[in-house]
Design a protein around this motif. Structure first.
Motif, short mmCIF file in Angstrom:
data_model
loop_
_atom_site.label_atom_id
_atom_site.label_comp_id
_atom_site.label_asym_id
_atom_site.label_seq_id
_atom_site.Cartn_x
_atom_site.Cartn_y
_atom_site.Cartn_z
N VAL A 141 0.83 -1.19 -0.03
CA VAL A 141 0.16 0.06 -0.04
C VAL A 141 0.78 1.24 -0.05
O VAL A 141 2.08 1.26 0.44
N GLN A 193 -4.99 2.41 7.85
CA GLN A 193 -5.49 0.86 7.76
C GLN A 193 -4.99 0.24 9.12
O GLN A 193 -5.33 -0.74 9.52
N ASP A 231 -0.30 6.82 2.82
CA ASP A 231 -1.67 7.27 3.51
C ASP A 231 -2.67 5.98 3.74
O ASP A 231 -3.32 5.98 4.69
N GLU A 232 -2.51 5.11 2.84
CA GLU A 232 -3.32 3.62 3.04
C GLU A 232 -2.73 2.94 4.18
O GLU A 232 -3.46 2.46 5.07
#
Length: 311
Positions: free
Chosen positions: A183, A191, A186-187
């Motif tokens: 990812v 998460q 930001d992801e």
């Protein structure tokens, strides 16, 4: 040839002395700053742990063919300057993978199960789950990894056995397992219920965990750093813990070491250790042997096992 040990941090250096003597080399240990400067000038090889070796120091080294660091990170060495002078730099990237992974997992599980709260409440005569609520199943959580090298992969494989979903952000990792979701940053932040830091310290990663990035983590996320202390802005992390924004943090490394213990007083849900994640008796011996063998190989014209510069 002359091999200089810049900083003696081990209980014994008989392993180094014996290996170097067998290869026909002399081990010299710097005892003072003046002694260090004197021996650096004509040392053929350098063994180092924490000693800073910036450009202005490397420029004084006239004979050096190799700088061998005992540990994994080499942020105390100016790699570009070493390369420009034809000095090989090596590390020992595989000596404490088991220990550091174990330490990171132990910190994460302790914080997740809130063992510090459970211990305190039991000793205070309380009984039941009130002091540790809420705890969610690990299998409902996402474990995120900033950096996915040897140690990160080992931690991830263990966390996957608990049922965690695994995500990782590492621009240099090109062969992620099928069970790991690569990812963007930001992801990763959005998460990660459990965020494990396994990145090297570079200009890009210094202070990467700060007030802004912490704010993008899920509520009551847990952060574990067994990599490099300056990855984290300590003041921002402590503020987030005090504000109950984070569920916990496990820190084995700090921006300045030894850490000022006054900074840690009454910080909730903070688990700390004094930069010991690398440690086992076996790991220390392995580091000493492997670092010394890099010196012996390069001085004899052989290829190093762990080259970081061309030399």
């Amino acid at each position: 040839m002359k091999v200089l040990l810049t900083d003696q941090v081990f209980p014994s250096v008989e392993t180094e002395r014996a290996l170097l003597s067998e290869a026909g080399h002399e081990l010299v240990i710097a005892s003072t700053p003046e002694d260090l400067r004197h021996h650096l000038a004509d040392a053929d090889a350098v063994l180092t742990t924490y000693q800073p070796l910036p450009e202005e120091v490397l420029s004084t080294m006239k004979n050096a063919k190799i700088i061998a660091r005992y540990g994994i990170g080499v942020d105390n060495i100016d790699l570009a300057s070493a390369a420009s002078r034809g000095i090989m730099v090596t590390n020992v990237p595989d000596y404490c993978v088991e220990e550091v992974a174990e330490h990171a997992i132990a910190m994460a599980l302790s914080l997740h199960r809130r063992l510090h709260d459970a211990d305190a409440s039991t000793r205070a005569g309380e009984w039941g789950v009130a002091s540790v609520r809420p705890i969610h199943r690990l299998s409902t959580l996402t474990a995120g990894f900033l950096g996915f090298g040897r140690i990160g992969r080992r931690v991830a494989s263990t966390m996957a056995t608990f049922g965690c979903r695994i995500v990782a952000h590492d621009p240099y990792a090109t062969d992620l397992p099928s069970t790991v979701n690569g990812v963007e940053m930001d992801e990763l932040l959005g998460q990660s219920d459990l965020l494990f830091l396994h990145a090297p310290l570079t200009a890009e990663t210094r202070g990467i965990i700060n007030a802004d990035t912490i704010a993008r983590l899920p509520e009551r996320a847990i952060v574990v750093n067994v990599a490099r202390g300056p990855l984290v802005v300590l003041e921002d992390l402590i503020a987030a813990l005090r504000a109950d924004r984070l569920g916990g943090a496990g820190l084995d490394t700090f921006p300045t070491e030894p850490v000022d213990p006054g900074l840690l007083i009454d910080v909730p849900n903070l688990l700390v250790s004094p930069h010991t994640a690398y440690y086992s008796e076996e790991a220390i011996t392995e580091s000493q042997r492997k670092a010394t063998n890099q010196v012996i190989k390069v001085l004899s014209g052989e290829k190093a096992d762990y080259p970081l510069t061309a030399g």
